[in-house]
Scaffold this active site. Structure first.
Site, PDB file in Angstrom:
ATOM      1  N   CYS A 107       0.992  -1.222   0.122  1.00  0.00           N
ATOM      2  CA  CYS A 107       0.060   0.042   0.105  1.00  0.00           C
ATOM      3  C   CYS A 107       0.922   1.261  -0.035  1.00  0.00           C
ATOM      4  O   CYS A 107       1.908   1.229   0.701  1.00  0.00           O
ATOM      5  CB  CYS A 107      -0.761  -0.225   1.211  1.00  0.00           C
ATOM      6  SG  CYS A 107      -1.502   1.453   1.648  1.00  0.00           S
ATOM      7  N   ASN A 141      10.696  -0.375  -9.049  1.00  0.00           N
ATOM      8  CA  ASN A 141      10.375  -1.268 -10.323  1.00  0.00           C
ATOM      9  C   ASN A 141       9.238  -1.043 -11.005  1.00  0.00           C
ATOM     10  O   ASN A 141       8.125  -1.461 -10.364  1.00  0.00           O
ATOM     11  CB  ASN A 141      10.920  -2.685 -10.095  1.00  0.00           C
ATOM     12  CG  ASN A 141      11.224  -3.287 -11.451  1.00  0.00           C
ATOM     13  OD1 ASN A 141      12.390  -3.186 -12.233  1.00  0.00           O
ATOM     14  ND2 ASN A 141      10.459  -4.206 -11.804  1.00  0.00           N
ATOM     15  N   GLU A 142       9.254  -0.691 -12.010  1.00  0.00           N
ATOM     16  CA  GLU A 142       7.896  -0.637 -12.867  1.00  0.00           C
ATOM     17  C   GLU A 142       6.796   0.206 -12.070  1.00  0.00           C
ATOM     18  O   GLU A 142       5.487  -1.093 -11.649  1.00  0.00           O
ATOM     19  CB  GLU A 142       7.566  -1.897 -13.332  1.00  0.00           C
ATOM     20  CG  GLU A 142       8.567  -2.157 -14.556  1.00  0.00           C
ATOM     21  CD  GLU A 142       8.097  -3.575 -15.438  1.00  0.00           C
ATOM     22  OE1 GLU A 142       7.318  -4.438 -14.928  1.00  0.00           O
ATOM     23  OE2 GLU A 142       8.707  -3.574 -16.604  1.00  0.00           O
ATOM     24  N   CYS A 148      -4.599   0.072  -4.168  1.00  0.00           N
ATOM     25  CA  CYS A 148      -5.034  -0.478  -2.881  1.00  0.00           C
ATOM     26  C   CYS A 148      -6.496   0.173  -2.273  1.00  0.00           C
ATOM     27  O   CYS A 148      -6.744   1.415  -2.579  1.00  0.00           O
ATOM     28  CB  CYS A 148      -3.778  -0.137  -1.891  1.00  0.00           C
ATOM     29  SG  CYS A 148      -4.306  -0.528  -0.127  1.00  0.00           S
ATOM     30  N   CYS A 150      -7.463   0.103   0.811  1.00  0.00           N
ATOM     31  CA  CYS A 150      -7.897   0.259   2.653  1.00  0.00           C
ATOM     32  C   CYS A 150      -8.447   1.509   3.082  1.00  0.00           C
ATOM     33  O   CYS A 150      -8.288   2.737   2.112  1.00  0.00           O
ATOM     34  CB  CYS A 150      -6.425  -0.105   2.843  1.00  0.00           C
ATOM     35  SG  CYS A 150      -5.122   1.313   2.977  1.00  0.00           S
ATOM     36  N   CYS A 153      -5.634   4.540   2.289  1.00  0.00           N
ATOM     37  CA  CYS A 153      -6.001   5.147   1.093  1.00  0.00           C
ATOM     38  C   CYS A 153      -7.340   5.972   0.731  1.00  0.00           C
ATOM     39  O   CYS A 153      -7.313   7.063   0.203  1.00  0.00           O
ATOM     40  CB  CYS A 153      -5.910   3.843  -0.187  1.00  0.00           C
ATOM     41  SG  CYS A 153      -4.058   3.533   0.045  1.00  0.00           S
ATOM     42  N   GLU A 294      15.198  -2.704 -19.783  1.00  0.00           N
ATOM     43  CA  GLU A 294      14.993  -4.184 -19.915  1.00  0.00           C
ATOM     44  C   GLU A 294      14.548  -4.356 -21.413  1.00  0.00           C
ATOM     45  O   GLU A 294      13.482  -4.008 -21.851  1.00  0.00           O
ATOM     46  CB  GLU A 294      14.039  -4.539 -19.118  1.00  0.00           C
ATOM     47  CG  GLU A 294      14.160  -4.409 -17.594  1.00  0.00           C
ATOM     48  CD  GLU A 294      13.157  -4.763 -16.423  1.00  0.00           C
ATOM     49  OE1 GLU A 294      12.190  -5.699 -17.054  1.00  0.00           O
ATOM     50  OE2 GLU A 294      13.155  -4.590 -15.544  1.00  0.00           O
ATOM     51  N   TRP A 302       6.099 -16.757 -17.617  1.00  0.00           N
ATOM     52  CA  TRP A 302       6.269 -17.069 -16.333  1.00  0.00           C
ATOM     53  C   TRP A 302       5.686 -18.685 -16.194  1.00  0.00           C
ATOM     54  O   TRP A 302       5.942 -19.232 -15.058  1.00  0.00           O
ATOM     55  CB  TRP A 302       5.321 -16.270 -15.482  1.00  0.00           C
ATOM     56  CG  TRP A 302       5.756 -14.781 -14.994  1.00  0.00           C
ATOM     57  CD1 TRP A 302       6.983 -14.516 -15.832  1.00  0.00           C
ATOM     58  CD2 TRP A 302       5.573 -13.994 -14.146  1.00  0.00           C
ATOM     59  NE1 TRP A 302       7.359 -13.068 -15.354  1.00  0.00           N
ATOM     60  CE2 TRP A 302       6.527 -13.063 -14.149  1.00  0.00           C
ATOM     61  CE3 TRP A 302       4.327 -13.968 -13.168  1.00  0.00           C
ATOM     62  CZ2 TRP A 302       6.209 -11.711 -13.407  1.00  0.00           C
ATOM     63  CZ3 TRP A 302       4.340 -13.070 -12.271  1.00  0.00           C
ATOM     64  CH2 TRP A 302       5.294 -11.850 -12.486  1.00  0.00           C
ATOM     65  N   GLU A 342      10.190 -16.943 -12.771  1.00  0.00           N
ATOM     66  CA  GLU A 342      10.630 -16.413 -14.048  1.00  0.00           C
ATOM     67  C   GLU A 342      11.805 -17.303 -14.624  1.00  0.00           C
ATOM     68  O   GLU A 342      12.714 -16.898 -15.653  1.00  0.00           O
ATOM     69  CB  GLU A 342      11.253 -14.850 -14.135  1.00  0.00           C
ATOM     70  CG  GLU A 342      10.120 -14.137 -13.655  1.00  0.00           C
ATOM     71  CD  GLU A 342      10.324 -12.457 -13.934  1.00  0.00           C
ATOM     72  OE1 GLU A 342      11.417 -12.237 -14.580  1.00  0.00           O
ATOM     73  OE2 GLU A 342       9.660 -11.754 -13.401  1.00  0.00           O
ATOM     74  N   GLN A 343      11.780 -18.696 -14.325  1.00  0.00           N
ATOM     75  CA  GLN A 343      12.788 -19.750 -14.851  1.00  0.00           C
ATOM     76  C   GLN A 343      12.660 -19.700 -16.224  1.00  0.00           C
ATOM     77  O   GLN A 343      13.707 -20.216 -17.187  1.00  0.00           O
ATOM     78  CB  GLN A 343      12.509 -20.960 -14.071  1.00  0.00           C
ATOM     79  CG  GLN A 343      12.612 -21.112 -12.589  1.00  0.00           C
ATOM     80  CD  GLN A 343      12.139 -22.417 -12.141  1.00  0.00           C
ATOM     81  OE1 GLN A 343      11.843 -23.312 -12.808  1.00  0.00           O
ATOM     82  NE2 GLN A 343      11.872 -22.271 -10.794  1.00  0.00           N
TER      83      GLN A 343
HETATM   84  C1  GLA Z   1       9.227  -7.068 -15.989  1.00  0.00           C
HETATM   85  C2  GLA Z   1      10.113  -6.702 -14.819  1.00  0.00           C
HETATM   86  C3  GLA Z   1      11.172  -7.699 -14.514  1.00  0.00           C
HETATM   87  C4  GLA Z   1      10.889  -9.066 -15.178  1.00  0.00           C
HETATM   88  C5  GLA Z   1      10.198  -8.937 -16.676  1.00  0.00           C
HETATM   89  C6  GLA Z   1       9.868 -10.419 -17.004  1.00  0.00           C
HETATM   90  O1  GLA Z   1       9.566  -6.110 -16.999  1.00  0.00           O
HETATM   91  O2  GLA Z   1      10.400  -5.438 -14.446  1.00  0.00           O
HETATM   92  O3  GLA Z   1      11.478  -8.047 -13.361  1.00  0.00           O
HETATM   93  O4  GLA Z   1       9.656  -9.378 -14.477  1.00  0.00           O
HETATM   94  O5  GLA Z   1       9.121  -8.258 -16.521  1.00  0.00           O
HETATM   95  O6  GLA Z   1       8.695 -10.877 -16.570  1.00  0.00           O
HETATM   96 ZN    ZN Z   2      -3.802   1.351   0.939  1.00  0.00          ZN
END
Ligand code: GLA
Ligand code: ZN
Length: 662
Positions: A107, A141-142, A148, A150, A153, A294, A302, A342-343
């Site tokens: 959150c 990240n992204e 959320c 709650c 919020c 990226e 996935w 993410e293997q």
């Molecule tokens: C996104 C994320 C990464 C990874 C890729 C692939 O862009 O930023 O960490 O998870 O997707 O799934």
């Molecule tokens: Zn919240």
């Protein structure tokens, strides 16, 4: 130029790091991004920091001249955070909290989470401030998820509304709460509009704006610390191209430059139109070049993995981005991981850690880009055509599309694809930007149209600009209420039309057939076309009708109009045409009226883009097909990748690229 990979030293035994660094250097790499999911490795228990492992990894990289972008690792909270502060887990619309264990599950209003985020950010910044090979930071990240619901919020949303509207009367008016008896008597009564399809559209739009603002605020808290402690490092974030949940212009504002994560689908013979418009948007966010943080490096998935990149395909998607202004290229990921979700999201190296075909292609690309980098330096895309990309309209269309099947991004992409095919560069701009540098402005689906923007567009055309708009233009005001003027409201004079009626040709109501109307064009547009999705019953009032409907009931109305206004032209298309060729004619007509000449006419599937500065012009040609393609080019110039002088034509290999110094 910075070229490298997303690297996860914490996934591998430390005695492998040396070999990784050696192989990176061998490939021509000089940067990695690290640590965006490594919070628990850095702070295994609250307030106890362990930097030794990361110091060691960075030192190994440093010995191979590899620079580092560190990330604030707040995209995955450690298990101890969720255990000690359960309120940090976001609440879903059904009132249950997210189960800890994936990522992006916090959150953003939680005080505990915000403090913990600031503490880890400060601890990392202070620790790595003087590490010689650290050059910059990625926030989180992204950004974008989760939403959320709650109580914190909700009350924060109410505070945000209070700051915006000041008085409840103003909010009630702005949201039109007289409808269905939704008048608010206190701020505390205002709910989170959980269902964007049935709740008040004005409330939904403000909730979306609030969600965006919340992410921007969270990032800003981190940026403030990074700027204070590490003034010599750049700060960036990895955006997601056409991602819709955040106003990306706002998210970009606090950053030095934008980075984005490019995951086009490997497919024959798919032309990555989307990566092309996304790149233009990413460049448009700050009106400056960007990086790829990226760049997809193999089959992804996935659960099940997708197609593999064919030989040459990785190199050409990298060049596509550089052609649109990318100044950094970071592949996702260095090595395919053997554990976790993410293997099957493949990196440059396989599970076996060996450098195979994909590694070699990335190395070849790095070599090419390093050789080009002195001429690329200081160049960017300079366009005389702009597309207005407006998050308010995008969101309002999602909340209440008007005609069935209205899709903001598709409307923008239809025009962008035609410009791509014409070989013309485009800037993506905000509706409030100064438009005078552009000879043409295309404003698809400009559904939310504040009066000030409508007036600016009118002045733009009056002064000689060419404006194109289409169905549902200017229906809403900035609080998502319908304007009360006859459509297209303040743009009626510019466009020389009025619209009193309109209809959907699709069937969101689950009844009847999808209509398809025949459209016939005259002169430049001679031909038969198919109108789909929408028909606005456009009455020409001074405008020329360039195409009309064959349907008897639409005989008095126009499908496409063009109007002289002041020194410029206003175009209106009141429908969606199925045939892409129609948009090619439309763009050709607009470009010729604007006096814009294309440098080369690319064959189908070949993309052309120019980067330039005051003393040079570089024409990129990218073959997105698996056939050889021959392009007519200016003779006697140098193709920089081969060093060969051009003749009248140039032939591109399958997935081949060329860079001609003009
Ligand atoms: C996104 C994320 C990464 C990874 C890729 C692939 O862009 O930023 O960490 O998870 O997707 O799934
Ligand atoms: Zn919240």
């Amino acid at each position: 130029m910075y070229i490298g990979a997303d690297y996860y030293p914490e996934h591998w035994p430390s005695d492998r790091w040396e070999l990784d660094a050696e192989m990176m250097k061998e490939a021509g790499f000089n940067i990695v991004r690290v640590a965006e999911f490594a919070w628990v490795n850095i702070e295994p228990q609250e307030g106890q920091f362990e930097f030794d492992w990361l110091d060691e990894a960075l030192a190994v990289l440093g010995r191979y001249d590899i620079s580092v972008i560190l990330s604030t690792p707040t995209a995955v909270m450690p298990a101890w955070v969720a255990r000690k502060y359960p309120e940090t887990l976001a609440m879903q619309a059904d009132g249950t909290r997210i189960v800890w264990g994936v990522r992006k599950n916090n959150c953003f209003t939680s005080g505990a989470y915000r403090l913990l985020s600031e503490r880890i950010t400060r601890a990392m910044a202070e620790h790595f401030r003087d590490t010689p090979n650290v050059v910059g930071w990625q926030t989180d990240n992204e950004f974008g998820n989760p939403v959320c619901y709650c109580d914190t919020c909700r009350s924060d949303f109410q505070d945000w509304l209070r700051a915006k509207y000041r008085s409840l009367d103003d909010l009630n008016r702005a949201w039109g709460t007289h409808f269905w008896g939704h008048l608010y008597g206190t701020w505390g009564e205002i709910p989170i509009p959980v269902d964007p399809v049935t709740h008040n559209p004005s409330a939904c739009l403000d909730w979306q704006r609030y969600h965006s603002w919340l992410n921007v605020r969270f990032q800003r808290d981190q940026v403030r610390i990074l700027r204070e402690v590490c003034p010599d490092h750049f700060v960036t974030h990895n955006f997601m191209g056409l991602f819709q949940e955040l106003d990306y212009y706002d998210l970009a504002e606090d950053l030095d430059h934008v980075c984005w994560d490019n995951y086009p689908v490997w497919a024959k013979p798919e032309i990555p139109y989307k990566a092309s418009i996304a790149a233009d948007l990413m460049r448009g966010l700050k009106k400056q070049n960007f990086w790829i943080m990226e760049q997809t490096a193999g089959p992804g998935g996935w659960g099940a993995y997708g197609r593999n990149a064919r030989p040459g395909e990785m190199r050409k998607i990298a060049f596509q981005q550089v052609a649109h202004g990318a100044d950094g290229m970071v592949w996702f990921r260095w090595r395919t991981c053997t554990a976790g979700r993410e293997q099957y999201w493949h990196g440059l190296l396989g599970h076996d850690g060996k450098g195979g075909r994909r590694y070699s292609e990335a190395a070849q690309t790095a070599g090419d880009l390093h050789r080009l980098s002195p001429v690329l330096e200081g160049t960017t895309v300079k366009a005389s055509v702009a597309i207005i990309y407006d998050y308010d309209s995008l969101w309002a269309v999602r909340i209440q599309p008007g005609y069935a099947g209205n899709n903001y991004q598709e409307a923008a992409q239809r025009l962008h694809r035609a410009l791509f095919r014409a070989g013309v560069n485009v800037d993506i701009v905000q509706s409030t930007d100064d438009l005078s540098p552009y000879r043409v402005v295309l404003a698809p689906d400009l559904y939310v149209l504040p009066d000030a923007v409508a007036r600016a567009l009118s002045r733009y055309v009056e002064a000689g600009g060419i404006l194109f708009v289409d169905s549902r233009t200017g229906v809403k005001d900035e609080t998502n209420l319908c304007h009360t003027r006859t459509l297209p409201g303040l743009l009626s004079d510019v466009l020389g039309i009025t619209i009193e009626e309109y209809e959907s040709l699709g069937h969101d109501w689950g009844r009847g057939e999808e209509y398809r109307y025949q459209v016939v064009g005259g002169e430049e547009f001679a031909g038969d076309y198919t109108a789909i999705l929408t028909a606005e019953w456009v009455q020409a009032r001074g405008a020329e009708s360039l195409a009309g409907y064959q349907e008897w009931h639409l005989a008095p109305y126009a499908a496409l109009t063009r109007n002289r206004f002041g020194k410029g032209w206003g175009y209106f298309l009141g429908t969606v045409i199925e045939e892409e060729g129609f948009y090619d004619l439309l763009i050709a007509d607009i470009l010729s009226r604007a006096g814009i000449a294309v440098p080369v006419a690319p064959p189908a599937g070949v993309e052309a883009s120019i980067r330039a500065n005051d003393d040079r012009e570089l024409l990129f040609l990218i073959n997105h097909t698996e056939e050889l393609q021959t392009v007519q080019v200016p003779a006697g110039k140098v193709e920089l990748l081969s060093g060969v002088e051009t003749g009248e034509t140039l032939t591109l290999d399958r997935y081949g690229v060329a860079v001609i110094r003009m």
